[in-house]
Design an enzyme around this catalytic site. Structure first.
Site, PDB file in Angstrom:
ATOM      1  N   HIS A 247      15.553 -11.136  -6.661  1.00 16.37           N
ATOM      2  CA  HIS A 247      16.583 -11.292  -7.689  1.00 16.37           C
ATOM      3  C   HIS A 247      15.870 -11.539  -9.013  1.00 16.37           C
ATOM      4  O   HIS A 247      14.960 -12.365  -9.081  1.00 16.37           O
ATOM      5  CB  HIS A 247      17.511 -12.465  -7.368  1.00 16.37           C
ATOM      6  N   LEU A 257      19.031 -19.875  -7.890  1.00 20.43           N
ATOM      7  CA  LEU A 257      19.630 -18.623  -8.363  1.00 20.43           C
ATOM      8  C   LEU A 257      20.420 -18.813  -9.658  1.00 20.43           C
ATOM      9  O   LEU A 257      21.217 -19.742  -9.794  1.00 20.43           O
ATOM     10  CB  LEU A 257      20.565 -18.073  -7.279  1.00 20.43           C
TER      11      LEU A 257
END
Length: 590
Positions: A247, A257
């Site tokens: 990511h 995240l």
């Protein structure tokens, strides 16, 4: 062993589900509503499953914010997969997407709303209309807590339907008979360390991913690849394990995240010169290019000396121009994460971010009904009684690179499909007798730990696995790096067989759980390294510096890795959809 096995407590269900995340609970809901007896095992309380960490949205072509239809979603997913995704499965998922989202809405999922009452949708990386012409708003969102809302909604519906949960239980190994049929699992009750045999007409793995094989990961600590390890030990192949998604925006130094929804709301990536560098790499989609493109661009900026910070080790995600009102309304958790893990207020300051391992595209091979496929001699033949859905499965809708929002969609579409198929299967058959050695493998693993008097500490070996994977199977790979990595992982595999369990107590012995998880981590690490070393091309998340181009002539095929002798087989990608015209491979530009 047989005498010990005969003394083990046994429970019998129509279906046993391992994993209580979004896919497991969507399947269990289908089964419970049909009146079947179903048990859902989970290492943690269901609402602590990793689905709760999904932030940005669930993809569906509702067309609430702009023109859209499932054909565009289908095209974007095929292109995003770098043509390694099976087009029949992709069509099935994209066609079912609107129904799946409306079903969640009717279950009570609290989506954000537009002024006219329809579901709010934000742009997301790689999602377009007119076949790549311009970005589209397709991500159905509940602020930046979409996975949290989804998981709690499904849990509430399961409680209403009286689903049976076995919380803080760990599945150890599959039970297979002489015909290769799966008859249930051997499981450990973590509170007592008691071993149980759980019989089932159908067994579903919904165990999530294995991102904890890497040192820098957005994954929860429970994501140790348990389903993949159990399947591999039972002789089931693992498919496309060379493809791991980094990511683009994990918090530098923490790995937590930062959702792609930030860029969907207008966030911009900048280098040390303040330049919006994605304009050079993806002139049309810019910061909303697919994740593999953005991660490679970020890595390139850092390697060429345009990184930020004292070590030039990260880039910056700038939200300051979005405005405080939008951030507080649409991205409240992101502001909290930035404050806690980066010590910045994203209303005024940019967030330091680096590519961080996030998602596995590969897994246990399945068809669109969730049936595990891969009997000896026939890679398309279903393994009777065995199903897999979610991140641990590879139906192959994600191919070489997953589009953001397709993970939550994958969970509910294929969780529902597997549930429907298991209802029919379980109602049509009886329990088969268990083999005499049903629990032998699991009991032998436990006995080895309990008999140990010296050896390795499980977490030291696990940390060495993570360090090796990070160094040798990162964003960019080379033949030399992968060969060295494979040798190191094979040496670590030998060390996993010499684990010493110093604390032999029974009640909530987390050291025992970590040692058992290690057996799964090493299977996934081996599968990844061997599969990656064999693929001599660059495709999606597998960026090979020695082979920088995609090779459709030789590599338009899936990898199948078998644990015994690290054997590899291959099968072709399904380029024919169910009802529409195929999308032939072409260069990916954004």
């Amino acid at each position: 062993m047989v005498a010990i096995q005969n003394s083990l407590p046994r429970r019998r269900f129509d279906v046993v589900i391992v994993g209580a995340g979004g896919s497991g609970m969507r399947a269990s809901l289908q089964l419970a509503q049909a009146g079947l007896s179903v048990a859902v095992l989970s290492k943690v309380f269901p609402t602590r499953s990793h689905t709760v960490a999904a932030q940005g949205g669930i993809g569906a072509s509702l067309g609430n914010m702009s023109e859209d239809n499932w054909h565009y979603h289908f095209y974007d997913t095929v292109k995003g997969s770098d043509w390694l995704g099976d087009q029949d499965a992709i069509e099935f998922m994209c066609r079912e997407a609107p129904n799946a989202v409306y079903e969640l809405e009717h279950f009570g999922m609290p989506f954000d709303r537009n002024p006219d009452g329809t579901i709010y949708q934000r742009p997301f990386g790689g999602h377009t209309v007119n076949y790549g012409e311009k970005p589209v708003q397709r991500a159905c969102a509940a602020a930046d807590r979409t996975g949290h809302a989804l998981l709690h909604t499904l849990y509430q519906q399961n409680v209403k339907s009286r689903t049976r949960f076995l919380v803080e239980w760990m599945a150890l190994d599959l039970i297979r008979d002489a015909d290769g049929d799966v008859l249930g699992v051997v499981a450990l009750e973590m509170e007592t360390s008691d071993v149980h045999i759980l019989e089932a007409k159908c067994t579903l793995f919904a165990t999530g991913g294995a991102g904890r094989i890497y040192a820098a990961s957005t994954n929860a600590f429970i994501n140790t690849g348990d389903g993949l390890g159990m399947a591999a030990r039972a002789g089931i192949p693992l498919q496309d394990m060379e493809f791991w998604q980094f990511h683009p925006t994990g918090v530098a130094g923490a790995g937590v995240l930062i959702t792609e929804g930030v860029r969907g709301e207008g966030g911009i990536l900048r280098n040390a010169n303040g330049e919006r560098f994605m304009e050079r790499y993806a002139p049309t989609l810019k910061d909303l290019a697919p994740r593999d493109f953005v991660s490679r661009a970020m890595d390139q900026e850092i390697k060429e000396g345009r990184g930020c910070g004292p070590d030039k080790a990260y880039v910056l995600l700038d939200l300051s121009h979005i405005g405080a009102e939008t951030i507080h309304k649409r991205l409240p958790s992101i502001r909290e994460i930035a404050l806690k893990f980066a010590n910045v207020d994203c209303v005024r300051e940019a967030i330091p971010v680096v590519p961080t391992i996030h998602y596995q595209m590969g897994g246990i091979p399945t068809n669109i009904h969730g049936q595990v496929i891969g009997k000896p001699g026939d890679c398309y033949a279903p393994v009777h009684g065995f199903y897999a859905v979610g991140e641990c499965a590879c139906v192959s809708v994600h191919g070489a690179n997953r589009l953001g929002t397709n993970s939550l969609l994958d969970l509910v579409v294929f969780g529902r499909a597997a549930g429907k198929h298991m209802v029919q299967t379980a109602k049509a058959q009886h329990h088969k007798p268990l083999p005499a050695n049903a629990a032998e493998r699991a009991l032998a693993r436990l006995a080895l730990l309990d008999a140990s008097t010296s050896g390795e500490y499980a977490q030291c070996v696990a940390d060495d696995i993570r360090t090796t994977m990070q160094a040798h199977a990162g964003v960019f790979r080379t033949a030399e790096l992968l060969a060295q990595g494979a040798a190191k992982i094979n040496a670590l595999a030998a060390r996993t067989r010499r684990i010493h369990l110093k604390d032999k107590s029974k009640v909530f012995n987390t050291a025992r759980i970590e040692a058992l998880e290690l057996d799964n981590l090493i299977e996934v690490a081996r599968a990844t390294m061997i599969s990656a070393a064999a693929r001599t091309e660059s495709r999606g998340a597998h960026a090979h510096r020695d082979y920088p181009k995609r090779d459709d002539q030789h590599w338009l095929r899936h990898t199948l890795w078998y644990s015994v002798n690290d054997r590899l087989e291959y099968k072709p990608v399904q380029l024919k959809p169910l009802t529409v015209e195929s999308i032939p491979p072409k260069a990916r530009t954004f």
